[in-house]
Design a protein around this motif. Structure first.
Motif, PDB file in Angstrom:
ATOM      1  N   TYR A 120      -6.563  -5.020   3.274  1.00 20.26           N
ATOM      2  CA  TYR A 120      -7.231  -3.780   3.714  1.00 20.26           C
ATOM      3  C   TYR A 120      -8.534  -3.677   3.228  1.00 20.26           C
ATOM      4  O   TYR A 120      -9.008  -3.923   2.057  1.00 20.26           O
ATOM      5  N   ARG A 121      -9.392  -3.393   4.316  1.00 18.61           N
ATOM      6  CA  ARG A 121     -10.794  -3.133   3.680  1.00 18.61           C
ATOM      7  C   ARG A 121     -10.986  -1.396   3.899  1.00 18.61           C
ATOM      8  O   ARG A 121     -11.156  -1.036   4.903  1.00 18.61           O
ATOM      9  N   PHE A 122     -11.112  -0.839   2.857  1.00 16.39           N
ATOM     10  CA  PHE A 122     -11.242   0.487   2.489  1.00 16.39           C
ATOM     11  C   PHE A 122     -12.719   1.044   3.088  1.00 16.39           C
ATOM     12  O   PHE A 122     -12.774   2.177   3.281  1.00 16.39           O
ATOM     13  N   ASP A 161      -2.291  -6.628  -0.304  1.00 15.21           N
ATOM     14  CA  ASP A 161      -1.066  -6.395  -0.946  1.00 15.21           C
ATOM     15  C   ASP A 161       0.289  -6.984  -0.495  1.00 15.21           C
ATOM     16  O   ASP A 161       0.213  -8.032   0.039  1.00 15.21           O
ATOM     17  N   ILE A 199      -0.990  -8.310   3.364  1.00 10.44           N
ATOM     18  CA  ILE A 199      -2.101  -7.407   4.291  1.00 10.44           C
ATOM     19  C   ILE A 199      -3.227  -7.300   3.562  1.00 10.44           C
ATOM     20  O   ILE A 199      -3.349  -6.929   2.310  1.00 10.44           O
ATOM     21  N   LEU A 203       0.755  -1.155  -0.185  1.00 16.42           N
ATOM     22  CA  LEU A 203      -0.058  -0.005   0.223  1.00 16.42           C
ATOM     23  C   LEU A 203       0.845   1.085  -0.062  1.00 16.42           C
ATOM     24  O   LEU A 203       0.564   2.287  -0.700  1.00 16.42           O
TER      25      LEU A 203
END
Length: 158
Positions: free
Chosen positions: A153-155, A130, A151, A109
């Protein structure tokens, strides 16, 4: 941009039933990669208007409700792929605002945020996995990741 595979109905690469596009082209060359055939930018077929229309049609199909679209590969976020993928992703989000977007990339990221071109796609991604696959950190018990360094990532919470 080319793609090596398209699954109009997929339950493996993200939550729910999805459409999944395996994009060609990856320069990470991760040892132990499960999808080496996608490394060449010339692999597969050209991603053309017909394929773009097919994916949008599949996402809108009410007979098989799809939660969203997954982009994997190869590396969909390689700069060579973004000239095609960025406008496509914008179109997907415009025409199918209820669908989420999952993306797997070998970039971190931080690397994506530091790159002027790559960071442009980040606002359209709902879930990002990522990091390069690292053979020495491989763990088959991980959900949606191949190695422990990657990792999720939940945006957005959809």
């Amino acid at each position: 941009m080319n793609y090596v595979q398209y699954y109009p109905t997929d339950i493996v690469n993200g939550e729910g039933t999805r459409c999944t596009l395996f994009v060609s082209g990856c320069t990470h060359a991760c040892r132990g990669c499960y999808n080496k055939k996608s490394w060449s930018f010339c692999a597969g077929l050209p991603f053309d208007e017909k394929m773009e229309a097919q994916i949008l049609q599949d996402l809108k199909d009410t007979r098989i409700k799809r939660q969203g679209l997954t982009l994997t590969g190869g590396d969909p976020l390689h700069p060579r792929n973004l000239a095609v993928l960025l406008p496509f992703v914008k179109r997907v989000k415009h025409e199918c605002p209820d669908k989420d977007l999952w993306v797997w990339t070998g970039y971190t990221l931080a690397e994506l945020k530091a790159d002027t071109l790559q960071r442009q796609i980040l606002p359209y991604i709902d879930v990002l996995i990522d990091g390069k696959f690292e053979q020495d950190k491989a763990d088959p018990s991980l959900v949606w990741r191949g190695s422990a360094n990657q990792i999720i990532y939940r945006f957005t919470q959809y």
